[in-house]
Design an enzyme around this catalytic site. Sequence first.
Site, PDB file in Angstrom:
ATOM      1  N   GLY A   1       0.732  -1.040   0.032  1.00 48.79           N
ATOM      2  CA  GLY A   1      -0.077  -0.017  -0.226  1.00 48.79           C
ATOM      3  C   GLY A   1       0.841   1.138  -0.085  1.00 48.79           C
TER       4      GLY A   1
ATOM      5  N   ASP B   1     -13.886  -1.504   6.937  1.00 50.25           N
ATOM      6  CA  ASP B   1     -13.222  -1.791   5.776  1.00 50.25           C
ATOM      7  C   ASP B   1     -13.619  -3.071   5.401  1.00 50.25           C
ATOM      8  OD1 ASP B   1     -11.764  -1.244   3.346  1.00 50.25           O
ATOM      9  OD2 ASP B   1     -10.021  -1.808   4.448  1.00 50.25           O
TER      10      ASP B   1
END
Length: 337
Positions: free
Chosen positions: A60, A190
């Site tokens: 990420g 999430d």
Amino acid sequence: MNNAPIESGNTSNSGVDVEDNSENEEDDDFDDDDNTPPSALFGSSRYHTDFVELGILGRGGGGEVVKVKNRLDRRIYAIKKILLENGKDKFLQNKKLLREVTTISSVMHKNIVRYYQAWVEGNYKTDASVDHTKKQSILYIQMEYCNTTLRKLLDENAISEMNQSEVWRLVRQIVEALVYIHSRRIIHRDLKPGNIFIDSDLNIILGDFGLATRRHEKSNNKITETEYPEMDAIYNAVEEGMMSSTKGIKGDTSYGVKADIYSLGIMIFEMFCPAFATYMERSETLNRLRSGTPDERFPAAFTTSAPPNAKEIIIWCLERDPTKRPSAEELLKVSRQ
């Protein structure tokens, strides 16, 4: 040089035995028998002294997750490495990153990823993606390693090939994990197939609490939009999408645990829907599910193959008004019928 542990009540997962599985027996041929001890190569780096990297699991913007083997117990783990940048302007950002450690260290459930330990070290070269010239620290989070994710099983059509009772078993395990975290005032926030891990026994392991938060009593048990980065929009509850405006549903610009329930509804649909031919088909179908008219929401292929109660549960989870959605406890009851 900083090599400080992050203290919590569960840093070692003491009292919990980790079962052996085939994943922990693989990769036995890695070269950790060099005559030079790791400590001599990497100084006091706990990460390099204790672990050997076996591969990258994901990357990420702020770090990566790697598959590792512990040099001592020779078990496989996943370690998340997150850059902690220095500076006063980075203090709040680092505080949010450390939320994951606090959150996952407080939970202990068979369907939630196991947390083992976390610590911070100075700037060691580990991989090009985290090799920086600035003075920075790296947060290491050692977690349970799982074979695959629900996203991968969906993409490989493995879920569509299961019988409906087996799919319901997976759904119930996700709901059981949500019952647990919601009872502890934790919102995952999430929830998506990529964050639902599958172990070697095909059991659900809810993970990646990087965006999770506790609901604070003084804020009316809800959280506000300014605290969090963006998520995958297709799984966002409708009230989250409205946060960019000055008013949310009924003038409210915050949300609670029912946001997780909305995301779950999307996932249940995917789990019972026949496999999509293309990514575009999947995207268009899920968007119609979210915003289409009642007659358009469910494709014919779903209606003819999915169990009737699945459609009812999905509609219930996708209510635009969060107060009309079921709680995780209510879903657990109906999913067992």
